[in-house]
Scaffold this motif. Structure first.
Motif, PDB file in Angstrom:
ATOM      1  N   UNK A  62      -7.964  11.418  -7.905  1.00 47.58           N
ATOM      2  CA  UNK A  62      -8.135  10.648  -9.136  1.00 47.58           C
ATOM      3  C   UNK A  62      -8.014   9.150  -8.882  1.00 47.58           C
ATOM      4  N   UNK A  63      -8.817   8.385  -9.591  1.00 54.51           N
ATOM      5  CA  UNK A  63      -8.641   6.935  -9.558  1.00 54.51           C
ATOM      6  C   UNK A  63      -7.297   6.584 -10.203  1.00 54.51           C
ATOM      7  N   UNK A  64      -6.677   5.503  -9.732  1.00 50.39           N
ATOM      8  CA  UNK A  64      -5.422   5.097 -10.371  1.00 50.39           C
ATOM      9  C   UNK A  64      -5.672   4.482 -11.744  1.00 50.39           C
ATOM     10  N   UNK A  65      -4.601   4.369 -12.512  1.00 48.51           N
ATOM     11  CA  UNK A  65      -4.643   3.649 -13.780  1.00 48.51           C
ATOM     12  C   UNK A  65      -4.864   2.183 -13.430  1.00 48.51           C
ATOM     13  N   UNK A  66      -6.031   1.652 -13.754  1.00 44.41           N
ATOM     14  CA  UNK A  66      -6.377   0.306 -13.304  1.00 44.41           C
ATOM     15  C   UNK A  66      -5.599  -0.789 -14.028  1.00 44.41           C
ATOM     16  N   UNK A  67      -4.825  -0.432 -15.031  1.00 43.45           N
ATOM     17  CA  UNK A  67      -3.960  -1.421 -15.670  1.00 43.45           C
ATOM     18  C   UNK A  67      -2.691  -1.623 -14.851  1.00 43.45           C
ATOM     19  N   UNK A  68      -2.359  -0.653 -14.024  1.00 48.71           N
ATOM     20  CA  UNK A  68      -1.158  -0.685 -13.180  1.00 48.71           C
ATOM     21  C   UNK A  68       0.089  -1.011 -13.996  1.00 48.71           C
ATOM     22  N   UNK A  69       0.122  -0.469 -15.208  1.00 50.61           N
ATOM     23  CA  UNK A  69       1.205  -0.799 -16.132  1.00 50.61           C
ATOM     24  C   UNK A  69       2.582  -0.431 -15.583  1.00 50.61           C
ATOM     25  N   UNK A  70       2.728   0.785 -15.038  1.00 49.41           N
ATOM     26  CA  UNK A  70       4.047   1.216 -14.561  1.00 49.41           C
ATOM     27  C   UNK A  70       4.552   0.308 -13.442  1.00 49.41           C
ATOM     28  N   UNK A  71       3.673  -0.037 -12.514  1.00 48.97           N
ATOM     29  CA  UNK A  71       4.062  -0.892 -11.400  1.00 48.97           C
ATOM     30  C   UNK A  71       4.372  -2.303 -11.884  1.00 48.97           C
ATOM     31  N   UNK A  72       3.516  -2.856 -12.715  1.00 52.11           N
ATOM     32  CA  UNK A  72       3.737  -4.229 -13.176  1.00 52.11           C
ATOM     33  C   UNK A  72       4.989  -4.334 -14.049  1.00 52.11           C
ATOM     34  N   UNK A  73       5.249  -3.300 -14.844  1.00 57.34           N
ATOM     35  CA  UNK A  73       6.478  -3.300 -15.638  1.00 57.34           C
ATOM     36  C   UNK A  73       7.707  -3.262 -14.733  1.00 57.34           C
ATOM     37  N   UNK A  74       7.634  -2.457 -13.668  1.00 60.35           N
ATOM     38  CA  UNK A  74       8.759  -2.355 -12.730  1.00 60.35           C
ATOM     39  C   UNK A  74       8.988  -3.686 -12.015  1.00 60.35           C
ATOM     40  N   UNK A  75       7.907  -4.340 -11.605  1.00 60.83           N
ATOM     41  CA  UNK A  75       8.018  -5.639 -10.942  1.00 60.83           C
ATOM     42  C   UNK A  75       8.520  -6.707 -11.912  1.00 60.83           C
ATOM     43  N   UNK A  76       8.025  -6.663 -13.139  1.00 61.57           N
ATOM     44  CA  UNK A  76       8.462  -7.624 -14.147  1.00 61.57           C
ATOM     45  C   UNK A  76       9.954  -7.480 -14.416  1.00 61.57           C
ATOM     46  N   UNK A  77      10.420  -6.244 -14.507  1.00 65.06           N
ATOM     47  CA  UNK A  77      11.842  -5.992 -14.747  1.00 65.06           C
ATOM     48  C   UNK A  77      12.692  -6.444 -13.559  1.00 65.06           C
ATOM     49  N   UNK A  78      12.197  -6.207 -12.347  1.00 68.61           N
ATOM     50  CA  UNK A  78      12.933  -6.592 -11.139  1.00 68.61           C
ATOM     51  C   UNK A  78      13.080  -8.108 -11.032  1.00 68.61           C
ATOM     52  N   UNK A  79      12.020  -8.835 -11.386  1.00 68.78           N
ATOM     53  CA  UNK A  79      12.016 -10.287 -11.194  1.00 68.78           C
ATOM     54  C   UNK A  79      12.302 -11.085 -12.461  1.00 68.78           C
ATOM     55  N   UNK A  80      12.491 -10.410 -13.570  1.00 66.66           N
ATOM     56  CA  UNK A  80      12.813 -11.127 -14.801  1.00 66.66           C
ATOM     57  C   UNK A  80      11.664 -11.942 -15.351  1.00 66.66           C
ATOM     58  N   UNK A  81      10.445 -11.404 -15.241  1.00 67.00           N
ATOM     59  CA  UNK A  81       9.266 -12.078 -15.772  1.00 67.00           C
ATOM     60  C   UNK A  81       8.524 -11.129 -16.710  1.00 67.00           C
ATOM     61  N   UNK A  82       7.461 -11.613 -17.331  1.00 63.78           N
ATOM     62  CA  UNK A  82       6.620 -10.771 -18.161  1.00 63.78           C
ATOM     63  C   UNK A  82       5.569 -10.103 -17.288  1.00 63.78           C
ATOM     64  N   UNK A  83       5.135  -8.922 -17.652  1.00 69.23           N
ATOM     65  CA  UNK A  83       4.105  -8.216 -16.885  1.00 69.23           C
ATOM     66  C   UNK A  83       2.819  -9.031 -16.787  1.00 69.23           C
ATOM     67  N   UNK A  84       2.590  -9.925 -17.736  1.00 72.50           N
ATOM     68  CA  UNK A  84       1.397 -10.772 -17.702  1.00 72.50           C
ATOM     69  C   UNK A  84       1.440 -11.791 -16.568  1.00 72.50           C
ATOM     70  N   UNK A  85       2.622 -11.962 -15.991  1.00 65.38           N
ATOM     71  CA  UNK A  85       2.784 -12.894 -14.876  1.00 65.38           C
ATOM     72  C   UNK A  85       2.601 -12.217 -13.523  1.00 65.38           C
ATOM     73  N   UNK A  86       2.230 -10.940 -13.517  1.00 64.23           N
ATOM     74  CA  UNK A  86       2.200 -10.154 -12.276  1.00 64.23           C
ATOM     75  C   UNK A  86       0.792  -9.668 -11.961  1.00 64.23           C
ATOM     76  N   UNK A  87       0.429  -9.717 -10.687  1.00 66.07           N
ATOM     77  CA  UNK A  87      -0.803  -9.093 -10.221  1.00 66.07           C
ATOM     78  C   UNK A  87      -0.500  -8.347  -8.924  1.00 66.07           C
ATOM     79  N   UNK A  88      -1.038  -7.154  -8.795  1.00 62.22           N
ATOM     80  CA  UNK A  88      -0.835  -6.329  -7.616  1.00 62.22           C
ATOM     81  C   UNK A  88      -1.955  -6.580  -6.612  1.00 62.22           C
ATOM     82  N   UNK A  89      -1.646  -6.349  -5.337  1.00 62.80           N
ATOM     83  CA  UNK A  89      -2.662  -6.568  -4.311  1.00 62.80           C
ATOM     84  C   UNK A  89      -2.602  -5.532  -3.212  1.00 62.80           C
ATOM     85  N   UNK A  90      -3.706  -5.396  -2.504  1.00 64.49           N
ATOM     86  CA  UNK A  90      -3.760  -4.524  -1.341  1.00 64.49           C
ATOM     87  C   UNK A  90      -3.076  -5.262  -0.191  1.00 64.49           C
TER      88      UNK A  90
END
Length: 365
Positions: A62-90
């Protein structure tokens, strides 16, 4: 066939020797090969990550969820930022690619340290931009400032702690420097080794939430390849202003991080015990290498990362010859001759791995 002229000036990236190559070329059993060349986590991954990947194997078609919401929320929580401030990369490398392509045009310039991660200049070169660098091995911000005023670069790359040297800037010094940089100049802060740096000296810690709130032109990047042991999953991230992240999303290919990679990364963030144990072990073993170098009269760079770079000039050894001698014995280190250093970069391994390296180096000395 005619290729882009800019490619003529760009060297291909040279990665550390893989275990498979040493097995093929020298006929060494895989279990006898010791790789301490690529700053990977010698303790592997969190058991929580291994378990969640086993349970999620069914998702591979299956293709991943292209919003990457779970990952971006986890990163946002870890770093104390909003998910809108996060982008994932290869890998964080892809974030550097987004950064360069978003602002650079042929004839533009970037500024970087004299000894630093080679992909900055490679990505800039792909855009037809020129690399300006300091003439020092360590990060001297007065040199950066002088070159900044002279050349007006579009991007400044600062790697702290720095690969392949291991030096790190105090946050106060970095912030004083950033205050002197125009808001029109992007500053890429490569923080791949930040957790190691702050463990050795809290003054080296730069928090993503703090730096991007004070300096909207700063891009903070990090990776899951080092502290979390996910090098093979190829996943990194960037944290920046919403404006910058929106620009990067226009360059991002769809599904740029795999299904299992994002799941592994989000899970890895939840296991702080695994991370803290590794950080303690890394620093303890780092001190062993430093004591060895002092005892043998070797120069080394004080490192705030998970590796140490030892110079071989005083031992009258050639790093290329030493590297190849060890390689034939199944010990893979990183030769830094391509960086203009007669030195070996050694990833800090487990105690028994370090025993083997130190014993062999002692014999060669």
């Amino acid at each position: 066939m005619r290729f882009q002229p800019a490619l003529d000036k760009i060297p291909a990236y040279e990665a550390g020797k893989p275990i498979e190559l040493v097995v093929r070329e020298y006929g060494i059993s895989p279990d006898k090969v010791l790789k301490l060349a690529s700053n990977e986590n010698p303790y592997g991954v969190s058991p929580k990550v291994s378990e969640v990947i086993k349970e999620a194997v069914y998702k591979m078609p299956l293709y991943p969820d292209d919003s990457y919401k779970a990952l971006k929320d986890a990163l946002a929580n870890t770093h104390g930022v909003d998910a809108k401030n996060v982008i994932q990369g290869n890998g964080s490398d892809q974030i550097f690619d987004f950064a360069t392509r978003s602002v650079l045009s042929p004839g533009d310039k970037i500024l970087q340290n004299g000894k630093t991660f080679s992909m900055y200049s490679i990505y800039a070169g792909q855009c037809g931009a020129e690399t300006i660098q300091t003439d020092s091995e360590l990060h001297y911000l007065d040199q950066f400032l002088d070159l900044y005023k002279k050349h007006s670069p579009k991007i400044i790359f600062i790697c702290t702690p720095c690969n392949p040297i291991g030096d790190a800037l105090d946050k106060t010094d970095l912030y004083t420097f950033l205050q002197k940089i125009s808001s029109d100049t992007m500053v890429v802060l490569d923080a791949a080794y930040m957790e190691f740096g702050k463990t050795r000296d809290p003054k080296k810690e730069v928090q993503a939430s703090d730096v991007i709130s004070k300096f909207p032109n700063v891009l903070y990047t990090n990776t899951f390849s080092k502290i979390y042991g996910l090098g093979g999953m190829r996943i990194g991230y960037g944290i920046a202003s919403e404006e910058m992240i929106r620009a990067f999303y226009k360059l991002r290919p769809p599904f740029n991080v795999s299904q299992l990679s994002q799941l592994a990364a989000a899970t890895a963030l939840s296991d702080r015990e695994f991370v803290e144990n590794y950080l303690k072990a890394n620093l303890k073993e780092m001190i062993r290498y430093e004591e060895f170098a002092k005892k043998k009269g070797l120069s080394y760079f004080e490192s705030y990362a998970n590796f140490i770079t030892i110079k071989l000039d005083k031992a009258k050894l050639d790093s290329t010859q030493t590297f190849e001698t060890l390689l034939k014995e199944g010990i893979i280190l990183r030769n830094l001759k391509s960086y203009g250093l007669n030195a070996l970069r050694i990833t800090i391994g487990r105690p028994e791995q370090n025993d083997r390296v130190l014993e062999r180096l002692s014999e060669l000395l």
